[in-house]
Design an enzyme around this catalytic site. Structure first.
Site, mmCIF file in Angstrom:
data_model
loop_
_atom_site.group_PDB
_atom_site.id
_atom_site.type_symbol
_atom_site.label_atom_id
_atom_site.label_comp_id
_atom_site.label_asym_id
_atom_site.label_seq_id
_atom_site.Cartn_x
_atom_site.Cartn_y
_atom_site.Cartn_z
ATOM 1 N N ASP A 106 0.836 -1.206 0.000
ATOM 2 C CA ASP A 106 0.000 0.000 0.000
ATOM 3 C C ASP A 106 0.874 1.261 0.000
ATOM 4 O O ASP A 106 2.021 1.223 0.455
ATOM 5 C CB ASP A 106 -0.855 0.093 1.264
ATOM 6 C CG ASP A 106 -1.796 -1.072 1.407
ATOM 7 O OD1 ASP A 106 -2.165 -1.670 0.390
ATOM 8 O OD2 ASP A 106 -2.142 -1.375 2.565
HETATM 9 N N1 URA Z 1 -1.326 -5.999 3.701
HETATM 10 C C1 URA Z 1 -1.739 -4.730 3.790
HETATM 11 O O1 URA Z 1 -2.730 -4.437 4.436
HETATM 12 N N2 URA Z 1 -1.026 -3.782 3.157
HETATM 13 C C2 URA Z 1 0.088 -4.037 2.457
HETATM 14 O O2 URA Z 1 0.701 -3.128 1.918
HETATM 15 C C3 URA Z 1 0.509 -5.374 2.369
HETATM 16 C C4 URA Z 1 -0.220 -6.341 3.006
#
Ligand code: URA
Length: 240
Positions: A106
């Site tokens: 993310d």
């Molecule tokens: N899970 C999440 O919530 N965010 C990420 O970036 C990777 C795994």
């Protein structure tokens, strides 16, 4: 040169995964010798003229590149962002080959991200059927987890898109400001999965970092920096 499937040629050129290449073909974005391509079509990368959105795609016998980046917060894991946000590619500018991120973290997640021009490798790492473990350290709201909360995380959390696969969890530190650092290991890569799992058991994530992919650790790579994987690391990841 021997003819190979068009989607493999595109993946080999490091432009996209095979799945993405198939999407492009279906959407009519790919031409072979000026004619819109079809799924399953075979091409000779040396003699056929392949183009993406009218731009020629050079498919030469390629050198595979595998790198790890300590992705900082505040950038997206795409080659180009339609919204003009900073992308991870800005951190690996001195690589003179088209590479792409292997899976996604993310915008606000930091940590270990692989980048490559090897579409098969990227598929192998991200496909849930291969069950490659991804390890995260999550700083979450809320003090100590209850046994029930930990068991739910371990056995599978019911999310909007179905129950998650079993996960490994380990409480690392319970801070006296009512927050906790927890390690969680998952084998899928659903959108915002770790955040949604922890939110579902009442511990919203304050900060998230990926520390490992399979056996491969972020180690002491500095924030925002990258390095090439060594041959042993590449071999081991491919065998995983
Ligand atoms: N899970 C999440 O919530 N965010 C990420 O970036 C990777 C795994």
């Amino acid at each position: 040169m021997e003819k190979i499937r068009l989607q493999k040629a595109i993946a080999d050129a490091g432009l996209a995964s095979r799945r993405k290449a198939e999407e492009w073909i279906t959407e009519g974005k790919i031409t072979v010798n000026g004619i819109p391509a079809v799924i399953g079509q075979k091409v000779d990368p040396e003699t056929d003229k392949i183009a993406l959105n009218g731009e020629p795609v050079v498919i030469s016998p390629k050198k595979n590149i595998y790198i790890m980046l300590y992705k900082p917060e505040g950038c997206v894991c795409t080659v180009q962002d339609d919204l003009g946000r900073q992308t991870v590619m800005e951190y690996v500018q001195d690589i003179h080959t088209r590479i792409f991120p292997v899976g996604r973290l993310d915008y606000n997640t930091e940590g270990l991200l692989l980048l490559t021009n090897d579409g098969d490798f990227a598929n192998r790492i991200t496909h849930p059927k291969n069950k490659i473990e991804k390890t995260y350290m999550a700083h979450v709201r809320g003090g100590a987890f209850t046994k029930e909360e930990l068991n739910t995380l371990k056995q599978g959390v019911m999310l909007e898109d179905g129950r998650t696969q079993p996960a490994k969890v380990r409480v690392d530190t319970v801070y006296n400001n009512g927050t906790t650092l927890i390690e969680i290991v998952i084998t899928e890569g659903r959108n915002r999965q770790v955040r949604r799992m922890l939110e579902a058991v009442g511990h919203p994530v304050l900060a998230l970092k990926r520390t490992k992919i399979g056996f491969l650790q972020l180690g002491n790579l500095p924030y925002g920096k990258w390095r090439h994987l060594n041959p042993q690391e590449i071999k081991k990841l491919k065998e995983n």
